[in-house]
Enzyme design. Structure first.
Site, PDB file in Angstrom:
ATOM      1  N   HIS A 163       3.108  -4.944   3.990  1.00  0.00           N
ATOM      2  CA  HIS A 163       2.959  -5.422   5.368  1.00  0.00           C
ATOM      3  C   HIS A 163       2.449  -6.865   5.340  1.00  0.00           C
ATOM      4  CE1 HIS A 163       3.470  -1.469   7.198  1.00  0.00           C
ATOM      5  NE2 HIS A 163       2.648  -0.980   6.291  1.00  0.00           N
ATOM      6  N   CYS A 169       5.651   6.373   4.476  1.00  0.00           N
ATOM      7  CA  CYS A 169       4.485   5.583   4.030  1.00  0.00           C
ATOM      8  C   CYS A 169       3.892   6.141   2.744  1.00  0.00           C
ATOM      9  CB  CYS A 169       3.421   5.548   5.125  1.00  0.00           C
ATOM     10  SG  CYS A 169       4.070   4.886   6.656  1.00  0.00           S
ATOM     11  N   HIS A 217       0.835  -1.201   0.000  1.00  0.00           N
ATOM     12  CA  HIS A 217       0.000   0.000   0.000  1.00  0.00           C
ATOM     13  C   HIS A 217       0.869   1.250   0.000  1.00  0.00           C
ATOM     14  CE1 HIS A 217      -0.435   0.955   4.638  1.00  0.00           C
ATOM     15  NE2 HIS A 217       0.805   0.701   4.310  1.00  0.00           N
ATOM     16  N   GLU A 238      -1.069  -4.288  11.669  1.00  0.00           N
ATOM     17  CA  GLU A 238      -0.332  -3.869  10.469  1.00  0.00           C
ATOM     18  C   GLU A 238       1.147  -4.212  10.618  1.00  0.00           C
ATOM     19  OE1 GLU A 238      -1.166  -0.413   7.569  1.00  0.00           O
ATOM     20  OE2 GLU A 238       0.171   0.377   9.110  1.00  0.00           O
ATOM     21  N   HIS A 284       4.888   0.105  -0.322  1.00  0.00           N
ATOM     22  CA  HIS A 284       5.618  -0.754   0.618  1.00  0.00           C
ATOM     23  C   HIS A 284       4.615  -1.784   1.120  1.00  0.00           C
ATOM     24  CE1 HIS A 284       3.711   2.219   3.282  1.00  0.00           C
ATOM     25  NE2 HIS A 284       3.742   1.277   4.215  1.00  0.00           N
ATOM     26  N   ASP A 295      -5.057 -10.654  -0.379  1.00  0.00           N
ATOM     27  CA  ASP A 295      -3.734 -11.278  -0.225  1.00  0.00           C
ATOM     28  C   ASP A 295      -2.911 -11.153  -1.516  1.00  0.00           C
ATOM     29  OD1 ASP A 295      -1.732 -12.712   1.148  1.00  0.00           O
ATOM     30  OD2 ASP A 295      -2.380 -14.585   0.210  1.00  0.00           O
ATOM     31  N   HIS A 296      -1.659 -10.704  -1.341  1.00  0.00           N
ATOM     32  CA  HIS A 296      -0.726 -10.487  -2.466  1.00  0.00           C
ATOM     33  C   HIS A 296      -1.250  -9.463  -3.466  1.00  0.00           C
ATOM     34  CE1 HIS A 296       1.321 -13.861  -0.681  1.00  0.00           C
ATOM     35  NE2 HIS A 296       2.370 -13.617  -1.465  1.00  0.00           N
TER      36      HIS A 296
HETATM   37  N1  LIG Z   1      -2.790   5.856  12.677  1.00  0.00           N
HETATM   38  C1  LIG Z   1      -1.976   5.292  11.739  1.00  0.00           C
HETATM   39  N2  LIG Z   1      -0.699   5.653  11.676  1.00  0.00           N
HETATM   40  C2  LIG Z   1       0.105   5.075  10.757  1.00  0.00           C
HETATM   41  C3  LIG Z   1      -0.389   4.106   9.880  1.00  0.00           C
HETATM   42  C4  LIG Z   1      -1.764   3.765   9.948  1.00  0.00           C
HETATM   43  O1  LIG Z   1      -2.279   2.939   9.168  1.00  0.00           O
HETATM   44  N3  LIG Z   1      -2.516   4.377  10.895  1.00  0.00           N
HETATM   45  N4  LIG Z   1       0.440   3.506   8.981  1.00  0.00           N
HETATM   46  C5  LIG Z   1       1.704   3.784   8.905  1.00  0.00           C
HETATM   47  C6  LIG Z   1       2.569   3.022   7.925  1.00  0.00           C
HETATM   48  O2  LIG Z   1       1.813   2.526   6.843  1.00  0.00           O
HETATM   49  C7  LIG Z   1       3.240   1.816   8.565  1.00  0.00           C
HETATM   50  O3  LIG Z   1       2.265   0.954   9.064  1.00  0.00           O
HETATM   51  C8  LIG Z   1       4.178   2.194   9.649  1.00  0.00           C
HETATM   52  O4  LIG Z   1       5.250   1.332   9.602  1.00  0.00           O
HETATM   53  P1  LIG Z   1       6.448   1.521  10.591  1.00  0.00           P
HETATM   54  O5  LIG Z   1       6.619   2.956  10.960  1.00  0.00           O
HETATM   55  O6  LIG Z   1       7.584   0.818   9.971  1.00  0.00           O
HETATM   56  O7  LIG Z   1       5.891   0.792  11.883  1.00  0.00           O
HETATM   57  P2  LIG Z   1       6.611  -0.283  12.775  1.00  0.00           P
HETATM   58  O8  LIG Z   1       5.713  -0.468  13.957  1.00  0.00           O
HETATM   59  O9  LIG Z   1       6.881  -1.516  12.016  1.00  0.00           O
HETATM   60  O10 LIG Z   1       7.996   0.327  13.116  1.00  0.00           O
HETATM   61  P3  LIG Z   1       8.488   1.193  14.331  1.00  0.00           P
HETATM   62  O11 LIG Z   1       9.955   1.107  14.221  1.00  0.00           O
HETATM   63  O12 LIG Z   1       7.954   0.591  15.595  1.00  0.00           O
HETATM   64  O13 LIG Z   1       7.950   2.585  14.114  1.00  0.00           O
HETATM   65  C9  LIG Z   1       2.312   4.837   9.741  1.00  0.00           C
HETATM   66  N5  LIG Z   1       1.397   5.416  10.672  1.00  0.00           N
HETATM   67 ZN   LIG Z   2       2.309   0.831   5.628  1.00  0.00          ZN
END
Ligand SMILES: Nc1nc2c(c(=O)[nH]1)N=C([C@H](O)[C@H](O)COP(=O)(O)OP(=O)(O)OP(=O)(O)O)CN2
Ligand SMILES: [Zn+2]
Length: 136
Positions: free
Chosen positions: A42, A34, A15, A125, A40, A80-81
């Site tokens: 998930h 993002c 996404h 996620e 990228h 999926d995918h």
């Molecule tokens: N309220 C939301 N905030 C964020 C969303 C979301 O869907 N709702 N999504 C994102 C990004 O798409 C992604 O999910 C964030 O990835 P990341 O920052 O790598 O998160 P991680 O928990 O894997 O990594 P940390 O190192 O713990 O930050 C962003 N925000």
């Molecule tokens: Zn994401």
């Protein structure tokens, strides 16, 4: 007496968090990495919980195999995918945040569950980020 049954599932999807009506500067400011134009991915985890009365004949709230088949048809096969932004009609004009994905999934499953049952979903996620929606 109301009892909750739960079924776990997962799907892998790409996404991009992006609004077409915002400038690229604003998208970068709000969505940061993002908003990567090349997307990228998930490994999404999903927990679907159904709460209702136990059927005295079967001992089931609902057959978990029936719930698994609903999740397969409504979530796993269409998501999926896939690239959520490009491949999934629900996200053509809806930013595929975890919150919006959770609401879309809940609405799809809700249509397939008896009205007297409650439905809650948890969408993971990442290992540390998850969203809960129960239709309120
Ligand atoms: N309220 C939301 N905030 C964020 C969303 C979301 O869907 N709702 N999504 C994102 C990004 O798409 C992604 O999910 C964030 O990835 P990341 O920052 O790598 O998160 P991680 O928990 O894997 O990594 P940390 O190192 O713990 O930050 C962003 N925000
Ligand atoms: Zn994401």
């Amino acid at each position: 007496m109301r009892v909750t049954i739960s079924r776990k599932a997962h799907f892998n999807a790409a996404h991009r968090l992006h609004r077409k009506d915002w400038t690229s500067e604003k998208n970068d400011l709000v969505f940061g990495k993002c908003n990567n134009p090349n997307f990228h991915g998930h490994n999404y985890g999903l927990t679907v919980s159904v709460t209702g009365k136990i059927d005295p004949e079967t001992g089931f709230v609902m057959d978990v195999k029936v719930l698994a088949d609903i999740i397969l048809a409504e979530v796993e096969i269409p998501f999926d995918h896939k690239n959520l932004n490009l491949d999934v009609p629900e996200f053509q004009d809806l930013n595929p945040t975890a919150e919006n994905i959770a609401v879309v999934i809940w609405n799809k499953i809700r249509k397939r569950i008896q009205p007297d049952f409650d439905l809650e979903i948890v969408l993971n996620e990442t290992e540390r980020n998850f969203v809960t929606y129960k239709g309120e």
